[in-house]
Design an enzyme around this catalytic site. Structure first.
Site, mmCIF file in Angstrom:
data_model
loop_
_atom_site.group_PDB
_atom_site.id
_atom_site.type_symbol
_atom_site.label_atom_id
_atom_site.label_comp_id
_atom_site.label_asym_id
_atom_site.label_seq_id
_atom_site.Cartn_x
_atom_site.Cartn_y
_atom_site.Cartn_z
ATOM 1 N N ARG A 262 0.517 -1.150 0.316
ATOM 2 C CA ARG A 262 0.084 -0.156 0.020
ATOM 3 C C ARG A 262 0.660 1.239 -0.076
ATOM 4 O O ARG A 262 1.674 1.162 0.981
ATOM 5 C CB ARG A 262 -0.502 -0.309 1.204
ATOM 6 C CG ARG A 262 -1.680 1.485 1.284
ATOM 7 C CD ARG A 262 -3.003 0.827 2.092
ATOM 8 N NE ARG A 262 -4.226 0.368 1.700
ATOM 9 C CZ ARG A 262 -5.349 1.025 1.704
ATOM 10 N NH1 ARG A 262 -5.505 1.345 2.966
ATOM 11 N NH2 ARG A 262 -6.263 -0.076 1.683
ATOM 12 N N GLN B 233 -9.381 -3.692 -4.423
ATOM 13 C CA GLN B 233 -10.975 -3.588 -3.296
ATOM 14 C C GLN B 233 -12.084 -3.173 -4.519
ATOM 15 O O GLN B 233 -13.605 -3.979 -4.482
ATOM 16 C CB GLN B 233 -11.139 -2.326 -3.293
ATOM 17 C CG GLN B 233 -12.212 -0.710 -3.021
ATOM 18 C CD GLN B 233 -12.330 -1.608 -1.973
ATOM 19 O OE1 GLN B 233 -12.136 -1.508 -0.673
ATOM 20 N NE2 GLN B 233 -13.973 -1.339 -1.750
ATOM 21 N N ARG C 260 -14.086 -8.148 0.952
ATOM 22 C CA ARG C 260 -12.654 -8.407 0.783
ATOM 23 C C ARG C 260 -12.027 -9.636 0.819
ATOM 24 O O ARG C 260 -10.554 -9.995 0.481
ATOM 25 C CB ARG C 260 -12.117 -7.345 1.462
ATOM 26 C CG ARG C 260 -11.985 -5.841 1.148
ATOM 27 C CD ARG C 260 -11.585 -5.290 -0.643
ATOM 28 N NE ARG C 260 -10.846 -4.996 -0.273
ATOM 29 C CZ ARG C 260 -9.869 -4.552 -0.112
ATOM 30 N NH1 ARG C 260 -10.468 -2.849 0.659
ATOM 31 N NH2 ARG C 260 -8.530 -3.962 0.161
ATOM 32 N N CYS D 103 -16.719 2.230 -0.103
ATOM 33 C CA CYS D 103 -15.458 1.024 0.117
ATOM 34 C C CYS D 103 -14.940 0.713 1.732
ATOM 35 O O CYS D 103 -15.061 0.350 2.206
ATOM 36 C CB CYS D 103 -14.416 1.360 -0.529
ATOM 37 S SG CYS D 103 -13.308 3.092 -0.875
ATOM 38 N N ASP E 170 -16.835 6.914 -2.400
ATOM 39 C CA ASP E 170 -15.707 7.385 -1.608
ATOM 40 C C ASP E 170 -15.734 8.658 -0.741
ATOM 41 O O ASP E 170 -16.719 9.404 -1.727
ATOM 42 C CB ASP E 170 -14.643 6.963 -3.055
ATOM 43 C CG ASP E 170 -13.292 6.433 -2.120
ATOM 44 O OD1 ASP E 170 -13.096 6.329 -0.574
ATOM 45 O OD2 ASP E 170 -12.293 5.853 -1.957
HETATM 46 N N1 CP Z 1 -11.143 -0.096 1.440
HETATM 47 C C1 CP Z 1 -9.911 -0.263 2.290
HETATM 48 O O1 CP Z 1 -8.951 -0.700 1.207
HETATM 49 O O2 CP Z 1 -9.571 0.107 3.674
HETATM 50 P P1 CP Z 1 -8.739 -0.011 4.317
HETATM 51 O O3 CP Z 1 -8.267 1.405 4.025
HETATM 52 O O4 CP Z 1 -9.377 0.123 6.018
HETATM 53 O O5 CP Z 1 -7.567 -1.083 3.991
HETATM 54 N N1 NVA Z 2 -9.322 6.700 -1.895
HETATM 55 C C1 NVA Z 2 -9.472 5.949 -0.503
HETATM 56 C C2 NVA Z 2 -10.175 4.716 -0.273
HETATM 57 C C3 NVA Z 2 -9.562 4.108 0.796
HETATM 58 C C4 NVA Z 2 -9.977 2.809 1.153
HETATM 59 C C5 NVA Z 2 -7.829 7.414 -0.250
HETATM 60 O O1 NVA Z 2 -7.482 6.635 -1.173
HETATM 61 O O2 NVA Z 2 -8.012 6.844 0.622
#
Ligand code: CP
Ligand code: NVA
Length: 306
Positions: free
Chosen positions: A101, A131, A291, A263, A223
């Site tokens: 991430r 996602q 998920r 999400c 979102d």
């Molecule tokens: N939707 C999602 O990816 O949630 P997190 O940021 O909590 O992992």
């Molecule tokens: N668009 C959001 C999604 C979180 C799962 C972000 O990147 O923070």
């Protein structure tokens, strides 16, 4: 050759269908897969916070007989303490897969290029493929099919929206999106999605008008207005996005019984009202659960071969 999951753009329709079929079986016959990744380890490198992605990948590995090792941003300090390519090559000697991430999407691309084990994108600024796969599976589960149904996304043309249009356009799911001017989807993503839609028959609508986008929607999705890393823009965005809130009035433009998706995490009272996210048609926690199941299928597909 090892296979990564960097973007849904790289998956074939057949591969997505196979992931969904395996997900369905994993949900029905959990115990059958209890040893599927016995002795395998997955490194989770997270430069941003997470609830769902971190926990679902860790628990997913546990349920498949393997191990998840979480490393927060301080630990690996990707590209600062150590070059991404060195992290990739080192971890490839210890583990069987890596979830990343991160901010810049190019970090996932570079990690995947340098690692000899599969790399999974656990969210970048450009995309969030796990996602969107979980979401498309949820829609299929709830509505029986994707083809010919309409998913409407309202809000920021962000990472989640980019992955959703890829998945929808590949799978024949019509995709409408309404964003404020200046917050549209990535141009290259739209170009590719149009090509995929030409093959699948999915209809795409890109507009600034949320009411128009929601007309005849089977699903409305939103979102956050300010994603992780954009916190400083939050106040400015609140004003720009105020007409893009998913509230009862907007939902009334859609088909009766239209599903509500997000999400998560949600900023209640901003992009979505309590009334809508807590309504009977909201499937946000089913999405969150899926998920886990979809990612277990992805893990088996990518890490399962000896
Ligand atoms: N939707 C999602 O990816 O949630 P997190 O940021 O909590 O992992
Ligand atoms: N668009 C959001 C999604 C979180 C799962 C972000 O990147 O923070």
């Amino acid at each position: 050759m090892k296979k990564d999951l960097v973007s849904i753009k790289d998956l074939s329709v057949k591969e997505i269908e196979e992931i969904f079929a395996l997900t369905e079986d994993l949900k029905k016959n959990k115990e059958k897969y209890a040893q599927s990744l016995k002795g395998k380890a997955l490194a989770l490198i997270f430069q941003k916070p997470s609830n769902r992605t971190k926990v679902s990948f860790s628990v997913g590995m546990f349920q498949l007989g393997g191990l998840g090792i979480y490393m927060g941003s301080e630990e690996i300090n990707l590209g600062v303490r150590e070059a991404i390519s060195d992290v990739a090559k080192t971890l490839s000697r210890y583990v069987d897969g890596i979830v990343l991430r991160t901010f810049g999407h190019e970090n996932v691309v570079e990690l995947a290029r340098s690692a000899s084990v599969p790399v999974i994108n656990g969210l970048s600024d450009l995309s969030h493929p796990c996602q969107a796969l979980g979401d498309a599976y949820t829609i299929k589960e709830k509505l029986g099919s994707l083809e010919g149904k309409t998913l409407t996304y309202v809000g920021d043309g962000n990472n989640v929206a980019n992955s959703l249009i890829y998945c929808a356009s590949k799978m024949g799911l019509n995709f409408n999106i309404a964003t404020p001017k200046g917050y549209e989807l990535d141009k290259d993503v739209v170009q590719s999605a149009k090509e995929f839609a030409g093959l699948s028959g999915a209809k795409l609508m890109i507009t600034l008008d949320p009411r128009k986008a929601c007309k005849a929607a089977d699903v409305i999705y939103t979102d956050v207005w300010a994603s992780m890393g954009q916190e400083k823009e939050a106040q400015k965005r609140k004003k720009i996005f105020k007409d893009y809130q998913v509230n009862k009035k907007l939902v009334s433009c859609a088909k009766a019984g239209c599903l509500i998706m997000h999400c998560l995490p949600a900023h209640r009272g901003q992009e979505i009202t309590d009334e809508v996210i807590d309504s009977a048609n909201s499937v946000v926690f089913d999405q969150a659960e899926n998920r886990l199941h979809v990612q277990k299928a992805i893990l088996i597909k990518l890490l399962g071969q000896a």
